[in-house]
Scaffold this active site. Sequence first.
Site: not given
Lengths: 355, 355, 355, 355
Positions: B49, B52, B102, B204, B209, B272, B296
């Site tokens: 992230t 990104h 929350c 992959d 990797r 993913g 998930i």
Amino acid sequence: MAKDSTSGRMKAVIKASPGPGLELATVDVPILGPGEILIRVAAASICGTDLHIYRWDPWSAEHIRPPLIIGHEVCGEVVEVGRDVTTVKEGDFVSVESHIICGKCVYCRTGRGHICPNTKIIGIDRNGAFAEYLAIPAENAWINPPDMPVEVAVLQENFGNAVHTAFAVDLRAKKVLITGCGPVGLMTILVAKAIGARAVYATDVVPYRLHLALKMGADLVVNADSQDVVEVIREATEGEGVDVLLEMSGAPKAIVQGFTLLKAGGEAALLGLSSGPIPFDMNEFVIFKGIHIYGIIGRRIWETWYQMRGLIRSGLDPSQVITHRFPLEEFEKAFETMASGQSGKIVLYPRGRTE
Amino acid sequence: MAKDSTSGRMKAVIKASPGPGLELATVDVPILGPGEILIRVAAASICGTDLHIYRWDPWSAEHIRPPLIIGHEVCGEVVEVGRDVTTVKEGDFVSVESHIICGKCVYCRTGRGHICPNTKIIGIDRNGAFAEYLAIPAENAWINPPDMPVEVAVLQENFGNAVHTAFAVDLRAKKVLITGCGPVGLMTILVAKAIGARAVYATDVVPYRLHLALKMGADLVVNADSQDVVEVIREATEGEGVDVLLEMSGAPKAIVQGFTLLKAGGEAALLGLSSGPIPFDMNEFVIFKGIHIYGIIGRRIWETWYQMRGLIRSGLDPSQVITHRFPLEEFEKAFETMASGQSGKIVLYPRGRTE
Amino acid sequence: MAKDSTSGRMKAVIKASPGPGLELATVDVPILGPGEILIRVAAASICGTDLHIYRWDPWSAEHIRPPLIIGHEVCGEVVEVGRDVTTVKEGDFVSVESHIICGKCVYCRTGRGHICPNTKIIGIDRNGAFAEYLAIPAENAWINPPDMPVEVAVLQENFGNAVHTAFAVDLRAKKVLITGCGPVGLMTILVAKAIGARAVYATDVVPYRLHLALKMGADLVVNADSQDVVEVIREATEGEGVDVLLEMSGAPKAIVQGFTLLKAGGEAALLGLSSGPIPFDMNEFVIFKGIHIYGIIGRRIWETWYQMRGLIRSGLDPSQVITHRFPLEEFEKAFETMASGQSGKIVLYPRGRTE
Amino acid sequence: MAKDSTSGRMKAVIKASPGPGLELATVDVPILGPGEILIRVAAASICGTDLHIYRWDPWSAEHIRPPLIIGHEVCGEVVEVGRDVTTVKEGDFVSVESHIICGKCVYCRTGRGHICPNTKIIGIDRNGAFAEYLAIPAENAWINPPDMPVEVAVLQENFGNAVHTAFAVDLRAKKVLITGCGPVGLMTILVAKAIGARAVYATDVVPYRLHLALKMGADLVVNADSQDVVEVIREATEGEGVDVLLEMSGAPKAIVQGFTLLKAGGEAALLGLSSGPIPFDMNEFVIFKGIHIYGIIGRRIWETWYQMRGLIRSGLDPSQVITHRFPLEEFEKAFETMASGQSGKIVLYPRGRTE
């Protein structure tokens, strides 16, 4: 032999050759193998698959090898048993599990015969039930109480799809959306109400079926053709959406509506078959919301049947979904009625309706 | 205050304004709210992230409001606690749950805070961890044993994704396919082997990797660019396919390969994220095979953390996936390394590596 | 016939008449029924039940009808198959599921044959395995890979008890107490470690067995005779107690210790048989703590066998629990060794040890 | 302050000092802490625990510290909120979760607050509900729809025990035995019927209660004093026994009868507390039959409350179990009625019955 026919011939509805249509024929009564039983058909109901075969769609062209007697939802009396049969006897009133499973694969050996890859289906892979007599392996017979109504007994194979789907998730005290109000969807409404759903919302595009859905106990029905399903059900659920989706239509639009309405943490059980791959947003529909999806096929053998027995004895009557009855000879009218969408379940009687 | 800075200023990596890139800045040390704690960051690792956000993709443009300190995988020492804090104290060595939930919605009240719709994420919705100090609500701190290695502690947020995914299904004695060998995929290999998978197959497109995947214990790795994944894994499984799919890539091709290889009755856990809707064959991939799918997201709060604790104490070392370490100041080099694909996990040290 | 005996006679260990003791006899090689197979026994191991029969305890006096060949943990080569057998062939290397189930009751029809009330047990209800040849229904054969070590194959029936018990609960990242370190307890330690238990604590009263438990990977062993089990394990768990109890002893004291140590929300799987009713505090042991208890009997047929296959192929070697080997003729010495408690698993070889 | 009392004094039923009995007193209206709310009690119902305290049994002598206002089943209007309260407001119509949990332990942090070891109970560990006003932590309030009948709202705490028990097992299409027809047992009958039990058999020793059980929908009631429970229910189930046992009595005899009748593979949920350890045959009752047992305590917080909401909105009315109503001042008469066994649920009204 207890058969009432000395001729050894019987009426049957057959797919005589590749192409649309079916015809009424006179054929030999089946000869039993050592592990088989002969059933004098009391009633047989029409499945969506039978309509596909009637119309000879691409799936049928690929899977059906004429000549074939079709039909797989059936009940009747056992009139003859093969040499090696020990579990069923003449005079038993039986319903039929249409999936003949191998008994030897990893699935069959671990209580998951409903996904046996060697499954043969009565009325598809071998001669079926739209006839006066039907031969099946004894293992595929489910013995009913003698006083079970014929119109309950005949529906069990199909009712089992509804029970399998509804029992795959937790409906207790939940808001449930059922997309698709064909006979299985309608019976699923009955089941959902019987096992404690807080509210059942049902969608379809045919007003006749939505009317039946209300009769089965749906709390709200929505016409997916003329109403905004997502809007209407969101409002009915105070903006929340539903806890459970039971998908019975296979319609891509219904699938998208269902997953859009499904709350985070929700469960979806999918039974309806689509005509091919559909665009599906895994991120929004599954991952971000932590959704669980269960693919449903056939009935758990025999767990679903025991569950049906319990539901029926507790008072649930699946025969409420039957809207039309025809003698076997009028099968054309029956298929036309079904094709019109203006029906619930349709039952064929090869020897007249006896109750 | 136990902070080692009398100046009240600190280094931080910030997104200063909309658009690509990040910059090193000197900013104020955060002022604590009454329920917050101040952490002196020992290490922070880079998530996909963060990349990104660095690149300023459409998702970032929509969700990020500069100026913002980014980063959410972090550990460090508590150096100050707000007035109302009772559960954490100065000197505690903590990791951070990045999702601020929350506590009041139906999900939070029923043990399912990971799908709380009011979730705010550290480093995305408020200032994050690529800095010398980080302020978070005390509820988001997970207290580690004082002797836990920094490189284990820093990884727990991300390791939790792997544990959440692997624990969502039953891997015991099963054949498992893991599609995607980024850091989470790699850690999932470690987990799958630790909890009794019979065999782990990993795919992959980056050889670097795949090499790491072997190092983590994968029984077989397949390059989805140069090999026929379905063919190779079918052969490795004697034609059977796999019992479980753990999808870590979001690549439509990997999703199709995974569901193609999944055996009837199999389970798929999906973590993913794809870039949008994908064509998906519900009939073949889900319904006919009776597949279960689990979406998930994040970590179960705090169940996953307790599970991580148990795994780590039993000897599993997630820090094996770390391949690169940089001082915070060299964040550009870190992001470039990550963008190259030639890395496992990359860790940033705002005050030098201390062990 | 591929049998290597032209005489049609064989050695066997039999209970010749009611009362203590066993004797070596020469008896007829079994004649096969149409659905049966003849196995040339490669090895057979001794179960606690065999020792009960040897000693002729009240249970034996009630259940055993001499003359009887005893023994039910066995592997060997198929040397003859009955007329109707299709699933096994001459030359197959098989292990044996000792429970012959009816296949027709509600349990057998719903994937729960392990609780079939019509179960007949090989070596108890019909002639067993302590002999050169053994006849069993073909349905009870489990075909092994030809290269499986005999000492793994022979243990599978018993190993299945361990796997069934350990797989009935969630051991992943959990603290596990195993009470009773007989062969099943020992193999359960192996399984618990293989499927991700955080820590395994084991108790017994025999130091020899506790030593074996350590060898199998137990993190801590406690002698229930000389140590305070509750005290020692509480301390080892920082006062917490354990998440899971796997009860393998049937000893009332061990059961009380186990439930005392079990944390709120914990799970207990019970396999060990007590000699009669025991005083049990439902309030403290079950209700106040919200405990789940699972009774374990036999192996799930065949789910447990598939799980064993997976575990063995992943590298787990149950034959580590074997401590003694004897030719069949020395069965007296074998039973004495077992009665002494100074043993793990003991294997009998009717035709010499071949590997 | 919206309280209707300017005096700051109120009526309350208190245990003034150790020993049997209770008395009506005038005491101060509670002063709120910053996180607490003040409820003007609309109704409060009597629990079996209150009767134990009234009688001052050994458990009470150990746990109760007089002076104490007792009572913990309650509903009413919020008339004042503490400084820090954000989730509840004046005018809300609330029911009360009687278990005050810590929010910080492993159980509270993993969605299992019902087994929090730090639980404090209203009316036991702090002043309770048999009064005009009640102060509780805001976290313990459950906000009802304003139009919920008082007699439904007041029962929810107790109804939650029934729902928690019934939802712990799978009752769908099953034969269910409920041992003990006190108010919780009676409400469990309602729940079992609502969520699809095939048949509900109920036992008790008080004819008054068995009559109520029939009214709640039990298919068969058996008087455990005058009838042979095992014989009668075996016959009613055609020799089979029951699929599920819900134990609500704590009576050793009922526990033995229940487990005797439980079929192999059955499930038992235990809520009733015994007066001490009982002789229990683990072999016959649990292991040989592969039984699952679940200990039930309190309500899942807040999962059970959401389930109650769903059941009530689907039409289930727990207030059917109320048989007697008294003004608070007549508490003596209420306790005497309850002690007689000739009652279902009894409700006290501190300010008259308003509907």
